[in-house]
Design a protein around this motif. Structure first.
Motif, PDB file in Angstrom:
ATOM      1  N   ALA A  58       0.838  -1.214   0.000  1.00  0.00           N
ATOM      2  CA  ALA A  58       0.000   0.000   0.000  1.00  0.00           C
ATOM      3  C   ALA A  58       0.866   1.254   0.000  1.00  0.00           C
ATOM      4  N   GLU A  59       1.978   1.191   0.724  1.00  0.00           N
ATOM      5  CA  GLU A  59       2.903   2.336   0.730  1.00  0.00           C
ATOM      6  C   GLU A  59       3.543   2.517  -0.649  1.00  0.00           C
ATOM      7  N   GLN A  60       3.838   1.383  -1.336  1.00  0.00           N
ATOM      8  CA  GLN A  60       4.380   1.483  -2.698  1.00  0.00           C
ATOM      9  C   GLN A  60       3.360   2.161  -3.632  1.00  0.00           C
ATOM     10  N   TYR A  61       2.092   1.859  -3.480  1.00  0.00           N
ATOM     11  CA  TYR A  61       1.059   2.479  -4.306  1.00  0.00           C
ATOM     12  C   TYR A  61       0.966   3.975  -4.015  1.00  0.00           C
ATOM     13  N   THR A  62       1.067   4.312  -2.741  1.00  0.00           N
ATOM     14  CA  THR A  62       0.989   5.727  -2.370  1.00  0.00           C
ATOM     15  C   THR A  62       2.182   6.498  -2.924  1.00  0.00           C
ATOM     16  N   ALA A  63       3.333   5.854  -2.923  1.00  0.00           N
ATOM     17  CA  ALA A  63       4.550   6.551  -3.360  1.00  0.00           C
ATOM     18  C   ALA A  63       4.663   6.610  -4.879  1.00  0.00           C
ATOM     19  N   GLY A  64       4.262   5.570  -5.626  1.00  0.00           N
ATOM     20  CA  GLY A  64       4.513   5.553  -7.060  1.00  0.00           C
ATOM     21  C   GLY A  64       3.295   5.306  -7.909  1.00  0.00           C
ATOM     22  N   GLY A  65       2.155   5.134  -7.300  1.00  0.00           N
ATOM     23  CA  GLY A  65       0.945   4.943  -8.073  1.00  0.00           C
ATOM     24  C   GLY A  65       0.747   3.500  -8.493  1.00  0.00           C
ATOM     25  N   LEU A  66      -0.253   3.323  -9.373  1.00  0.00           N
ATOM     26  CA  LEU A  66      -0.643   1.965  -9.776  1.00  0.00           C
ATOM     27  C   LEU A  66       0.452   1.281 -10.573  1.00  0.00           C
ATOM     28  N   ASP A  71       4.379  -3.124 -11.074  1.00  0.00           N
ATOM     29  CA  ASP A  71       5.761  -3.575 -11.316  1.00  0.00           C
ATOM     30  C   ASP A  71       6.305  -4.366 -10.126  1.00  0.00           C
ATOM     31  N   VAL A  72       6.072  -3.868  -8.922  1.00  0.00           N
ATOM     32  CA  VAL A  72       6.571  -4.574  -7.720  1.00  0.00           C
ATOM     33  C   VAL A  72       5.932  -5.953  -7.600  1.00  0.00           C
ATOM     34  N   GLU A  74       4.591  -7.802 -10.026  1.00  0.00           N
ATOM     35  CA  GLU A  74       5.093  -8.685 -11.081  1.00  0.00           C
ATOM     36  C   GLU A  74       6.469  -9.216 -10.717  1.00  0.00           C
ATOM     37  N   GLN A  75       7.287  -8.379 -10.123  1.00  0.00           N
ATOM     38  CA  GLN A  75       8.635  -8.804  -9.744  1.00  0.00           C
ATOM     39  C   GLN A  75       8.590  -9.837  -8.627  1.00  0.00           C
ATOM     40  N   ARG A  76       7.764  -9.590  -7.641  1.00  0.00           N
ATOM     41  CA  ARG A  76       7.692 -10.533  -6.521  1.00  0.00           C
ATOM     42  C   ARG A  76       7.019 -11.848  -6.921  1.00  0.00           C
ATOM     43  N   SER A  77       6.081 -11.790  -7.840  1.00  0.00           N
ATOM     44  CA  SER A  77       5.367 -13.008  -8.234  1.00  0.00           C
ATOM     45  C   SER A  77       6.275 -14.001  -8.928  1.00  0.00           C
TER      46      SER A  77
END
Length: 472
Positions: A58-66, A71-72, A74-77
């Motif tokens: 959620a913090e990643q979404y707040t910082a960089g958007g959708l 991207d994060v 997809e990378q973790r998956s």
């Protein structure tokens, strides 16, 4: 009944099965409790990890958007052993993630829960996971979860361990129960065979003792003691029956011969009177014998024990000595009494007095002045004296009757206490051989003993009574 049927019906085998059932239930609940708490612990840990990871995304979404969130994810998956991720747009389209199909309307309700999901569209078996559904701005929904296969594997491991352990325990319990039951059953069968022999008439049979000092050994010891007593009583009954048939035959024969002689030869009323007097005397002797036997039987049965009271032993002794003093004077025998005051015992005063009277009467028979050789250096008074004494001991009271008669050899003293036993030196004296046996029975009734000892010379009879008389 077959051997297997006897085995199953034994108490030991039933107890073994009961213990097995109790242990199985205990193990079932214990392992179930462990499995339940282990799975709950794993789920709690997974929930904490999922919650933390959701907050991070959620913090990643707040910082960089959708775009940055996609991207994060997809990378973790693509990483091995990755968690479950899914990003769904406002129209419900899948934007990123590694989850295939999901239940309908699952993403409509935010929060943490367990769900069933499929890895891909071709997956036929659902999987269980703990997920956190988080609603982002612009109606974007984020799902982060973790598969609970590890918890299921642990539960399966515990279940298999329980199954194998239960199987092993049942096998060992059945084997141990069979071994123990066979051992117990073998001893019980041996006891049964012995008791059958005893019931068939072999009173010498005794139960075998294994030496383990267990409950069966203690039972066998007590039963053997009971069998010893029964054999003793049966032997005594046989001897009494033989002695009654032998010793009462003579007075009955004299009674019959006297009556027959009177019928054959009597001519005057005085002749019949003398015959009747003789018959009455013989009948009185027989009545005394049966009264003595009845008193012995009552004493050995303990039927008078409920009438026990505290009484003064010294006073009872004085009554008996005063009763026999005229007889002693007529026989030329000195009868002396030495008894301290305040000698109290609990029992039957009448029976103790009867036992003492029998002992004094026996002493008078063999301490008559004309029946004793005068010992060198002794006066006639000393040679014919009978001493009746009483003394207190640590464990009770002893009443002693000592005479200076011929005494009884040590080898014959045990036999002298039996019924109808008359030793060689007593066959010329009146009596039926019941005096000492009655005194011994009264002593046993009070929990005491009757001992025959050497008076050097003469006989010393000791009637020992406990402080509180009762069943031995």
């Amino acid at each position: 009944m077959t051997a297997l049927g006897k085995l199953f019906r034994t108490t030991a085998f039933k107890l073994s099965l009961a213990y097995l059932l109790i242990f199985t239930l205990f193990a079932f609940f214990l392992l179930g409790y462990i499995a339940f708490n282990a799975r709950r612990l794993i789920v709690d840990q997974v929930g904490t990890v999922v919650e933390a990871e959701t907050q991070g995304l959620a913090e990643q979404y707040t910082a960089g958007g959708l775009r940055r969130l996609v991207d994060v994810i997809e990378q973790r998956s693509r990483q091995p052993g990755a968690s479950l991720y899914l990003v769904v747009g406002p129209a419900g389209e899948k934007l990123a993630g590694n989850i295939g199909r999901l239940p309908v309307d699952l993403l409509e309700t935010p929060g943490q829960r367990q769900i069933s999901y499929f890895h891909n569209d071709d997956d036929q078996r659902p999987h269980v996971a703990l997920v956190r559904i988080y609603e982002l701005p612009a109606r974007v929904r984020l799902l982060v979860g973790h598969d609970l296969a590890e918890a299921d594997r642990m539960r399966l491991v515990i279940r298999r361990a329980f199954g194998w352990s239960l199987t092993l325990v049942i096998a060992l319990a059945l084997l141990g129960g069979w071994f123990v039951t066979r051992r117990v059953l073998g001893r019980i069968d041996a006891m049964t065979d012995t008791t059958r022999g005893i019931m068939a008439g072999d009173l010498s049979g005794r139960l075998a003792i294994a030496g383990a000092n267990d409950e069966l050994d203690r039972l066998a010891v007590n039963l053997n003691a009971m069998l010893d007593r029964i054999e003793e009583l049966m032997t005594g009954l046989k001897e009494v029956s033989d002695n009654i048939a032998h010793d009462l035959k003579t007075p009955l024969t004299r009674l019959r011969n006297g009556a027959e002689e009177a019928l054959r030869t009597a001519e005057k009323p005085d002749d019949f009177r003398r015959a009747l007097v003789g018959a009455i005397d013989e009948a009185d002797n027989l009545i005394r014998v049966f009264n003595a036997l009845l008193m012995i039987a009552r004493a050995e049965a303990g039927s008078v024990r409920e009438n026990f009271v505290a009484f003064d032993v010294a006073e009872a002794m004085r009554d008996v000595v005063e009763l026999y003093e005229p007889v002693a004077e007529e026989a030329g025998v000195a009868l002396r009494l030495e008894a301290p005051p305040d000698l109290t015992a609990v029992g039957s005063r009448e029976l103790v007095g009867q036992a003492l009277a029998n002992l004094v009467d026996n002493a008078l028979k063999y301490a008559r002045r004309d029946a004793l050789p005068l010992l060198e250096g002794a006066s006639a008074g000393d040679a014919s004296a009978i001493l009746v004494t009483a003394r207190r001991r640590a464990d009770g009271i002893e009443i002693v009757v000592a005479d200076r008669g011929p005494g009884i050899p040590a080898a014959d003293r045990a036999r002298a206490l039996e019924r109808f036993i008359r030793l060689e030196g007593a066959r010329t004296k009146p009596g039926f051989g019941l005096g000492l046996s009655l005194a011994a029975a009264i002593a046993r009734l009070h929990g005491g003993t009757l001992r025959l000892e050497d008076n050097q010379p003469g006989l010393r009879v000791v009637l020992a009574l406990p402080q509180r008389s009762g069943a031995p």
